[in-house]
Design an enzyme around this catalytic site. Sequence first.
Site, PDB file in Angstrom:
ATOM      1  N   LYS A  35       0.807  -1.229   0.000  1.00 15.87           N
ATOM      2  CA  LYS A  35       0.000   0.000   0.000  1.00 15.87           C
ATOM      3  C   LYS A  35       0.836   1.273   0.000  1.00 15.87           C
ATOM      4  O   LYS A  35       0.412   2.268  -0.566  1.00 15.87           O
ATOM      5  CB  LYS A  35      -0.968   0.001   1.182  1.00 15.87           C
ATOM      6  CG  LYS A  35      -0.300   0.107   2.529  1.00 15.87           C
ATOM      7  CD  LYS A  35      -1.298  -0.163   3.649  1.00 15.87           C
ATOM      8  CE  LYS A  35      -0.673   0.052   5.004  1.00 15.87           C
ATOM      9  NZ  LYS A  35      -1.405  -0.633   6.070  1.00 15.87           N
ATOM     10  N   ARG A 128      -7.639  -0.427  17.176  1.00 13.92           N
ATOM     11  CA  ARG A 128      -8.084  -0.149  15.816  1.00 13.92           C
ATOM     12  C   ARG A 128      -9.065  -1.272  15.501  1.00 13.92           C
ATOM     13  O   ARG A 128      -9.981  -1.478  16.284  1.00 13.92           O
ATOM     14  CB  ARG A 128      -6.895  -0.024  14.837  1.00 13.92           C
ATOM     15  CG  ARG A 128      -7.259   0.795  13.597  1.00 13.92           C
ATOM     16  CD  ARG A 128      -6.123   0.976  12.621  1.00 13.92           C
ATOM     17  NE  ARG A 128      -5.833  -0.250  11.870  1.00 13.92           N
ATOM     18  CZ  ARG A 128      -4.900  -0.346  10.917  1.00 13.92           C
ATOM     19  NH1 ARG A 128      -4.162   0.704  10.613  1.00 13.92           N
ATOM     20  NH2 ARG A 128      -4.697  -1.484  10.282  1.00 13.92           N
TER      21      ARG A 128
HETATM   22  C1  LIG Z   1      -0.569  -1.336   6.718  1.00 10.80           C
HETATM   23  C2  LIG Z   1      -0.852  -2.637   7.332  1.00 10.80           C
HETATM   24  C3  LIG Z   1       0.175  -3.580   7.514  1.00 10.80           C
HETATM   25  C4  LIG Z   1       1.618  -3.286   7.179  1.00 10.80           C
HETATM   26  O1  LIG Z   1       2.186  -2.404   8.100  1.00 10.80           O
HETATM   27  P1  LIG Z   1       3.745  -2.038   8.100  1.00 10.80           P
HETATM   28  O2  LIG Z   1       3.957  -1.320   9.360  1.00 10.80           O
HETATM   29  O3  LIG Z   1       3.987  -1.208   6.900  1.00 10.80           O
HETATM   30  O4  LIG Z   1       4.485  -3.330   8.038  1.00 10.80           O
HETATM   31  C5  LIG Z   1      -0.164  -4.806   8.062  1.00 10.80           C
HETATM   32  N1  LIG Z   1      -1.437  -5.084   8.430  1.00 10.80           N
HETATM   33  C6  LIG Z   1      -2.445  -4.214   8.271  1.00 10.80           C
HETATM   34  C7  LIG Z   1      -3.819  -4.598   8.702  1.00 10.80           C
HETATM   35  C8  LIG Z   1      -2.193  -2.962   7.734  1.00 10.80           C
HETATM   36  O5  LIG Z   1      -3.194  -2.075   7.587  1.00 10.80           O
END
Ligand SMILES: *Cc1c(COP(=O)(O)O)cnc(C)c1O
Length: 352
Positions: A35, A128
């Site tokens: 993302k 969250r």
């Molecule tokens: C963005 C996201 C990740 C990845 O997070 P990083 O800190 O970039 O490794 C993993 N799980 C969920 C649910 C996310 O929204």
Amino acid sequence: MYPQIVIDINKYKQNIKYLVDRCTNRGVKVWIVTKSFCAYPDIVSHLVDCGIDGLADSRIQNLKKMKDIRVKKILLRIPMIDEAEDVVLWSDYSLNSEIDTIRALGEKAKKIGKRHRVIIMLDMGDLREGVWPDDIDDFIKEVLKVDGVEIKGFGTNLTCYGGVIPDENNLGRLTSIAQDMANKYSLDIEYISGGNSSSYYLLEDGRLPNGINNLRLGEVAILGRETAFGKKIDSLSDDTFILKAEIVEIKKKPSVPIGNIGMDAFGNKPHYEDRGIIKRAIVAIGRQDINPEGLTPLDKNIDILGASSDHTILDVTRSNINYKVGDVVEFKLDYGSLLKAMTSEYVNKVVI
Ligand SMILES: *Cc1c(COP(=O)(O)O)cnc(C)c1O
């Protein structure tokens, strides 16, 4: 064309391979999270041969862009009911915490003759997304009544809203709840997903609880640092993505504005440090594309003074380089700036 973000694909792949190697040794499968670079196709196409188990993104549009890439695709953000059809079409798994959404996914899956795989999210304290652990038993009972979906695992997300650090306690509870539910309801659990880049330090320290068999890794692979404590990981590169911006003005001027000070372009009352007369460079990039606080110039003798929408102002007085108009300044980016720069259509993306 500047500004541009230059992606060193080999460095990024080396980072991923290292992480996959470490994780695989401990029985942990890696989903690489795309993302932060909007699943840019020229990057994503290189990642499938890195030993990853899947590609994960929070936006269904990004997973759709990957439809021709043969690897498992996972939707990270709990889906909107409104996008249920796209979710069953373009993702192999989705993370979920709401029964109405799971029902909508089941409906759409049945309609197209599929079974959609869901990972049930548990909130282990970060506040969250996730089902509250006390409610999980009732929740699973309801999910099992829904046709068209299969429960394929459990997961949690930490260090995002609440800043809660993953440890043996919260991840240990996740595994024991997941295993209890799997036993009680004879679930075919494929994944217990222990979090994002902030959980990686537990694996390095040999402290990741047994049973966790998946991590969803974004930032650590790109910026080379774990995110629980922000520690650089020695074997990883931290310059896989570099921003380049061109100088459009360079002049000696005072460091404190002349006149009565009102508000800046964003409605804040600014404060200025008096550095005397300084050599100031303006580079053609601004808050529409980056956060100035999130940039680190590769020339260590440059200070970033501030930015408006389209201009970032640098103090280059101390630099050994005699910058001129048209020269290009290079920066490392933090996560927030990377996200903005990759999303900005004004920033060219160059994969090398
Ligand atoms: C963005 C996201 C990740 C990845 O997070 P990083 O800190 O970039 O490794 C993993 N799980 C969920 C649910 C996310 O929204």
